[in-house]
Design a protein around this motif. Structure first.
Motif, short mmCIF file in Angstrom:
data_model
loop_
_atom_site.label_atom_id
_atom_site.label_comp_id
_atom_site.label_asym_id
_atom_site.label_seq_id
_atom_site.Cartn_x
_atom_site.Cartn_y
_atom_site.Cartn_z
N VAL A 194 31.41 -32.86 44.40
CA VAL A 194 32.77 -32.77 43.87
C VAL A 194 33.27 -31.33 43.97
O VAL A 194 34.40 -31.06 44.39
N PHE A 195 32.41 -30.39 43.58
CA PHE A 195 32.79 -28.97 43.66
C PHE A 195 32.98 -28.54 45.12
O PHE A 195 33.95 -27.85 45.45
N THR A 196 32.08 -28.94 45.99
CA THR A 196 32.18 -28.56 47.40
C THR A 196 33.46 -29.10 48.02
O THR A 196 34.15 -28.39 48.79
N ARG A 197 33.82 -30.33 47.68
CA ARG A 197 35.07 -30.91 48.21
C ARG A 197 36.27 -30.13 47.70
O ARG A 197 37.25 -29.93 48.43
N ALA A 198 36.23 -29.71 46.44
CA ALA A 198 37.34 -28.92 45.90
C ALA A 198 37.47 -27.59 46.65
O ALA A 198 38.59 -27.16 46.98
N LEU A 199 36.34 -26.96 46.95
CA LEU A 199 36.38 -25.72 47.73
C LEU A 199 36.94 -25.97 49.13
O LEU A 199 37.76 -25.20 49.63
N ASP A 200 36.48 -27.05 49.75
CA ASP A 200 36.94 -27.36 51.11
C ASP A 200 38.44 -27.64 51.15
O ASP A 200 39.09 -27.42 52.18
N ALA A 201 38.98 -28.15 50.04
CA ALA A 201 40.40 -28.51 50.00
C ALA A 201 41.30 -27.30 49.75
O ALA A 201 42.52 -27.41 49.89
N VAL A 202 40.70 -26.19 49.39
CA VAL A 202 41.49 -24.98 49.11
C VAL A 202 41.68 -24.20 50.39
O VAL A 202 40.71 -23.79 51.04
N ALA A 203 42.91 -23.99 50.75
CA ALA A 203 43.23 -23.19 51.93
C ALA A 203 43.61 -21.78 51.48
O ALA A 203 44.71 -21.55 50.98
N VAL A 204 42.66 -20.87 51.63
CA VAL A 204 42.93 -19.47 51.24
C VAL A 204 43.59 -18.78 52.43
O VAL A 204 43.00 -18.69 53.51
N PRO A 205 44.82 -18.30 52.27
CA PRO A 205 45.50 -17.65 53.39
C PRO A 205 44.76 -16.40 53.86
O PRO A 205 43.96 -15.82 53.11
N ASP A 206 45.00 -16.01 55.10
CA ASP A 206 44.42 -14.76 55.60
C ASP A 206 44.81 -13.62 54.67
O ASP A 206 45.98 -13.46 54.31
N GLY A 207 43.80 -12.84 54.30
CA GLY A 207 44.05 -11.74 53.38
C GLY A 207 44.07 -12.16 51.93
O GLY A 207 44.28 -11.32 51.05
N GLY A 208 43.84 -13.44 51.67
CA GLY A 208 43.84 -13.93 50.30
C GLY A 208 42.48 -13.78 49.66
O GLY A 208 41.56 -13.17 50.22
N ALA A 209 42.34 -14.35 48.47
CA ALA A 209 41.09 -14.22 47.72
C ALA A 209 40.76 -15.54 47.05
O ALA A 209 41.65 -16.31 46.69
N LEU A 210 39.46 -15.78 46.87
CA LEU A 210 39.00 -17.00 46.22
C LEU A 210 38.24 -16.64 44.95
O LEU A 210 37.32 -15.81 44.97
N VAL A 211 38.62 -17.28 43.85
CA VAL A 211 37.95 -17.12 42.56
C VAL A 211 37.36 -18.48 42.18
O VAL A 211 38.03 -19.51 42.30
N VAL A 212 36.12 -18.49 41.73
CA VAL A 212 35.50 -19.70 41.17
C VAL A 212 35.25 -19.42 39.70
O VAL A 212 34.60 -18.43 39.35
N LEU A 213 35.79 -20.27 38.83
CA LEU A 213 35.66 -20.08 37.38
C LEU A 213 35.07 -21.35 36.78
O LEU A 213 35.65 -22.43 36.91
N SER A 214 33.92 -21.22 36.13
CA SER A 214 33.20 -22.39 35.65
C SER A 214 32.75 -22.23 34.21
O SER A 214 32.60 -21.11 33.71
N ASP A 317 41.21 -10.74 32.38
CA ASP A 317 41.69 -9.57 33.12
C ASP A 317 41.20 -9.50 34.56
O ASP A 317 42.00 -9.20 35.46
N PRO A 318 39.91 -9.73 34.85
CA PRO A 318 39.51 -9.64 36.26
C PRO A 318 40.12 -10.72 37.14
O PRO A 318 40.41 -10.47 38.31
N VAL A 319 40.35 -11.92 36.57
CA VAL A 319 41.00 -12.97 37.37
C VAL A 319 42.45 -12.59 37.64
O VAL A 319 42.94 -12.68 38.78
N ARG A 320 43.14 -12.15 36.61
CA ARG A 320 44.53 -11.75 36.81
C ARG A 320 44.63 -10.55 37.74
O ARG A 320 45.60 -10.42 38.50
N ALA A 321 43.62 -9.67 37.70
CA ALA A 321 43.65 -8.50 38.58
C ALA A 321 43.62 -8.92 40.03
O ALA A 321 44.26 -8.28 40.89
N VAL A 322 42.87 -9.98 40.34
CA VAL A 322 42.86 -10.49 41.72
C VAL A 322 44.25 -10.94 42.12
O VAL A 322 44.75 -10.59 43.20
N PHE A 323 44.92 -11.70 41.24
CA PHE A 323 46.27 -12.18 41.55
C PHE A 323 47.26 -11.03 41.61
O PHE A 323 48.06 -10.93 42.55
#
Length: 332
Positions: A194-214, A317-323
């Motif tokens: 389920v988690f892997t499918r969620a990651l696969d479904a996320v299209a991170v644009p070039d130059g973007g960033a991915l955060v995983v929060l669990s 704060d660190p998540v918002r800092a990424v955004f």
């Protein structure tokens, strides 16, 4: 919050949850103050274990709402329960000599443990007192330090091993049924999928960033899935995590280590959160310079609630800092 090319994949923890879109919106609101739309996604594994979601108005007992297991919720307690009351209630509701029998065969006895329930309960009481008063000191001002690899400035003393083993059995018996299903009931691969499918479904644009929060069991799911199939993750955030517990580390699919591709790992727990038990990942998950442990204040009924974790500064704060960093870069 300005739009950016950052994406967040959430992974929820133990127990049944409200419907997926509502759960995602609740996490968004606690973390960002608003629904983030397509920028966030929930790895929603609850249907694997529960035939129907909680009602929209339903309180999650594992998060400290009404109806939770004994020892892990306070239906009549005020938001800020006095330390002595929390200690007395936890010990009274979790009498180790009466409640641990059902999980006896799950975890081997700890080397050096006497097996004396009174001794384990006394050790737990002393540890709870230390952790509860430490939790109160944190309420005066949480660490804002979010530099990867740095210390939070405070460290919880470890629970004595005999008591920790006893409490772990209690947790499995009452709140870790899904953890048992994950490790011993054959549900682990499907949860990770389920988690892997969620990651696969996320299209991170070039130059973007991915955060995983669990959260909670979700931290185990995300961690093991990332160890199996490495992905480039700019920030891994774990809250209320049992990954530092010796009994959990011993049954992981692979030896503890920061998953390949993870650039920074932020771990946060309330010292009174019995699901976390051990609060520091850095000593066991190398390379240690990528891991930051924080002790925070979580005033939910069981000190484990996800929305309370998401509103703390070392998590938010660190998540918002990424955004904010990406949004700022786009406008320059």
């Amino acid at each position: 919050m300005e739009a950016s090319d950052a994406r967040v994949v959430y992974v929820h923890g133990n127990g049944n949850k409200v419907r997926e879109d509502l759960l995602k919106s609740q996490w968004d609101t606690a973390l960002f103050g608003a629904d983030m739309g397509a920028a966030t996604r929930m790895a929603y594994w609850a249907p694997l274990r529960y035939p129907a979601p909680l009602s929209d108005a339903g309180e999650d007992p594992i998060d400290g709402g009404p109806g939770g297991p004994v020892g892990f919720e306070a239906p009549d307690a005020p938001a800020a329960e006095p330390p002595d009351a929390f200690i007395a209630r936890t010990l009274a509701e979790a009498r180790l000599d009466a409640t641990l029998g059902g999980a006896e065969g799950l975890v081997p006895s700890a080397p050096g443990a006497t097996g004396d329930p009174a001794e384990a309960e006394a050790a737990l009481g002393e540890w709870l007192r230390d952790m509860t008063y430490l939790g109160d000191t944190l309420a005066e001002g949480e660490s804002a330090n979010t530099v990867p690899g740095s210390d939070a400035g405070l460290e919880a003393l470890p629970l004595p091993r005999a008591a920790r083993t006893a409490v772990f059995r209690l947790l499995v018996e009452h709140t870790f049924k899904d953890v048992h299903g994950y490790f011993f009931g054959g549900a682990g691969p499907a949860m990770r999928e389920v988690f892997t499918r969620a990651l696969d479904a996320v299209a991170v644009p070039d130059g973007g960033a991915l955060v995983v929060l669990s959260h909670s069991l979700g931290t185990i799911i995300a961690y093991e899935a990332l160890r199996e199939r490495p992905r480039d993750v700019d920030l891994l955030v774990t809250v209320g995590s049992p990954l530092a517990i010796t009994e959990i580390r011993d049954i992981l699919l692979q030896p503890p280590a920061v998953p390949a591709g993870v650039a920074a790992w932020c771990n946060a727990s309330d010292p009174r959160d019995l699901v976390a038990l051990d609060h520091t990942l850095r000593p066991e998950y190398a390379p240690v310079e990528l891991v930051t442990d924080h002790l925070v204040t979580n005033d939910s009924g069981n000190h484990h609630g996800i929305r309370e974790y998401l509103s703390t500064r070392p998590v938010r704060d660190p998540v918002r800092a990424v955004f904010d960093g990406l949004a700022s870069g786009q406008t320059q």
